[in-house]
Design a protein around this motif. Structure first.
Motif, PDB file in Angstrom:
ATOM      1  N   ILE A   1       0.844  -1.189   0.000  1.00 26.57           N
ATOM      2  CA  ILE A   1       0.000   0.000   0.000  1.00 26.57           C
ATOM      3  C   ILE A   1       0.883   1.244   0.000  1.00 26.57           C
ATOM      4  CG2 ILE A   1      -1.759   1.331   1.222  1.00 26.57           C
ATOM      5  CD1 ILE A   1      -2.860  -1.230   0.090  1.00 26.57           C
ATOM      6  N   ALA A   2       0.642   2.149  -0.951  1.00 26.72           N
ATOM      7  CA  ALA A   2       1.377   3.412  -0.995  1.00 26.72           C
ATOM      8  C   ALA A   2       0.619   4.491  -0.233  1.00 26.72           C
ATOM      9  CB  ALA A   2       1.575   3.849  -2.446  1.00 26.72           C
ATOM     10  N   ASP A   3       1.335   5.542   0.131  1.00 28.45           N
ATOM     11  CA  ASP A   3       0.747   6.693   0.807  1.00 28.45           C
ATOM     12  C   ASP A   3       0.298   7.696  -0.251  1.00 28.45           C
ATOM     13  OD1 ASP A   3       0.064   8.897   2.283  1.00 28.45           O
ATOM     14  OD2 ASP A   3       1.951   9.023   3.394  1.00 28.45           O
ATOM     15  N   LYS A   4      -1.001   7.754  -0.475  1.00 34.93           N
ATOM     16  CA  LYS A   4      -1.559   8.624  -1.506  1.00 34.93           C
ATOM     17  C   LYS A   4      -1.271  10.097  -1.228  1.00 34.93           C
ATOM     18  CE  LYS A   4      -5.987   9.725  -3.711  1.00 34.93           C
ATOM     19  NZ  LYS A   4      -7.429   9.359  -3.795  1.00 34.93           N
ATOM     20  N   ASP A   5      -1.133  10.449   0.022  1.00 34.02           N
ATOM     21  CA  ASP A   5      -0.957  11.853   0.406  1.00 34.02           C
ATOM     22  C   ASP A   5       0.509  12.267   0.510  1.00 34.02           C
ATOM     23  OD1 ASP A   5      -3.754  12.214   0.625  1.00 34.02           O
ATOM     24  OD2 ASP A   5      -3.731  11.310   2.626  1.00 34.02           O
ATOM     25  N   SER A   6       1.426  11.405   0.074  1.00 35.50           N
ATOM     26  CA  SER A   6       2.855  11.702   0.203  1.00 35.50           C
ATOM     27  C   SER A   6       3.432  12.381  -1.034  1.00 35.50           C
ATOM     28  CB  SER A   6       3.630  10.409   0.479  1.00 35.50           C
ATOM     29  OG  SER A   6       3.530   9.510  -0.629  1.00 35.50           O
ATOM     30  N   GLU A   7       2.613  12.736  -1.990  1.00 35.75           N
ATOM     31  CA  GLU A   7       3.120  13.246  -3.270  1.00 35.75           C
ATOM     32  C   GLU A   7       3.917  14.529  -3.109  1.00 35.75           C
ATOM     33  OE1 GLU A   7       1.640  14.092  -7.849  1.00 35.75           O
ATOM     34  OE2 GLU A   7       0.174  14.259  -6.216  1.00 35.75           O
TER      35      GLU A   7
END
Length: 372
Positions: free
Chosen positions: A111-117
């Motif tokens: 699972i990636a962190d969607k808010d880490s962009e």
């Protein structure tokens, strides 16, 4: 290997509009599938994981026709991904700009962190049809290479691949491990030249949707999708690729384009191979095979034509001799991309979501769904 039987084994079916496959360094069990819609899915032990690794469909402009006109286009894992968890995306956003950005994985590696962009680069696509959109890390230098397509020939616009003040029709090379958002490698070819973008590594390209490095030799291979008639493959060692002008829009393949006759080819790096519409209409770039399962493919470049669905292997040597052999066909408008795993074995993505792996059928007790 005696009696090798090259075949394609279907290993999974993912969401439609699958356009790329890759695997992080030091990973052997998970394959990551890029989908134009803005999602990344995982295949784990040949089984599709239900929950996407990442879903940024709310940020991505999804084209309703050809896969290259929009959407999520590229994925590259940092060479030190196992420790820092960084990966990089190329996509077209809702405002029709090309975005290069960095994301992070969570403690759950699925699972990636969607808010880490963190956005690294933003490029306007006004009057630009060709997105390019690929990115990968150089196997020898660890720098991030990024491709952008050239502008369209719409009324009032001009081609830009020969103009070194912009990024269109270029492959860029940047260092993302120093200051944010990036720095310029000291040996980039235009770093100390006025009115030339220091990020540029090579130029003169139309639509380099996929390019790759030979993991053994570090040669750079660029499949350049044509404007009109001639698809081309550029295969050069790294030293001959840096600062290379691959000719567009002066030439297309080996043929003059602007002007249509008697063009000046001095200083241009010509492709090793081209084909016209009798063979296909949109080249899908691949990889030099460096795996162990298929000895007959070793050192050959595997590529396809998206519109015709034909798959080929091209052998090449420094004497400019090459041979092209037909491998198989997966149907028209099908092969969007190739991918490799950490063992250098090769895969195919189809636009309909089918994922295949090249295998030696004689060494496995299985039946290929589609093969040669």
């Amino acid at each position: 290997m005696s009696g090798e039987q090259l075949a394609l084994k279907k290993i999974a079916i993912v969401e439609q509009k699958a356009i790329y496959l890759t695997q992080p360094p030091d990973e052997s069990n998970l394959l990551f599938i890029v989908n134009q819609k803005g999602i990344i899915q995982i295949i784990k032990y040949d089984t599709l994981v239900t929950e996407p690794f990442l879903d940024i469909s709310d940020r991505v402009f999804e084209s309703k026709n050809e896969e290259s006109k929009g959407g999520l286009l590229g994925l590259a894992f940092h060479p030190n991904y196992k420790k820092n968890g960084f990966f990089f995306l190329s996509y077209i956003n809702k405002e029709n700009s090309s975005i290069i950005s960095r994301f992070s994985v969570t403690k759950n590696k699925e699972i990636a962190d969607k808010d880490s962009e963190k956005i690294i680069m933003k490029l306007s696509r006004s009057n630009v049809d060709n997105a390019g959109g690929h990115l990968t890390f150089g196997p020898k230098d660890g720098f991030l290479y990024i491709s952008f397509g050239d502008r369209s020939s719409s009324p009032g616009t001009t081609y830009s691949a020969q103009n070194l003040t912009n990024f269109y029709g270029k492959i860029l090379r940047i260092d993302i491990d120093q200051d944010q958002p990036y720095t310029i490698p000291f040996d980039n070819p235009f770093i100390n030249e006025s009115y030339k973008r220091a990020e540029i590594f090579c130029y003169g390209l139309q639509d380099p949707k996929r390019f790759s490095f030979d993991r053994l030799t570090n040669a750079l291979l660029i499949a350049d999708v044509s404007h009109s008639s001639w698809q081309e493959l550029n295969w050069n060692n790294w030293n001959n690729s840096i600062r290379a002008n691959f000719g567009w829009n002066i030439m297309e393949g080996f043929h003059c384009f602007n002007p249509p006759t008697n063009c000046d080819t001095s200083g241009l790096v010509l492709p090793i191979y081209e084909y016209d519409h009798s063979i296909g209409e949109s080249i899908t770039g691949g990889y030099v095979y460096r795996g162990t399962m298929l000895p007959s493919l070793i050192e050959k470049y595997i590529f396809a034509d998206f519109e015709y669905g034909d798959i080929y292997a091209l052998g090449y040597n420094d004497a400019n001799n090459f041979d092209v052999s037909f491998i198989g066909n997966l149907g028209p408008y099908s092969v969007t991309s190739f991918g490799v795993d950490q063992n250098n074995e090769i895969y195919i993505c189809k636009l309909n979501g089918e994922i295949y792996k090249f295998i030696d059928e004689s060494s496995q007790n299985c039946t290929a769904d589609d093969g040669t």
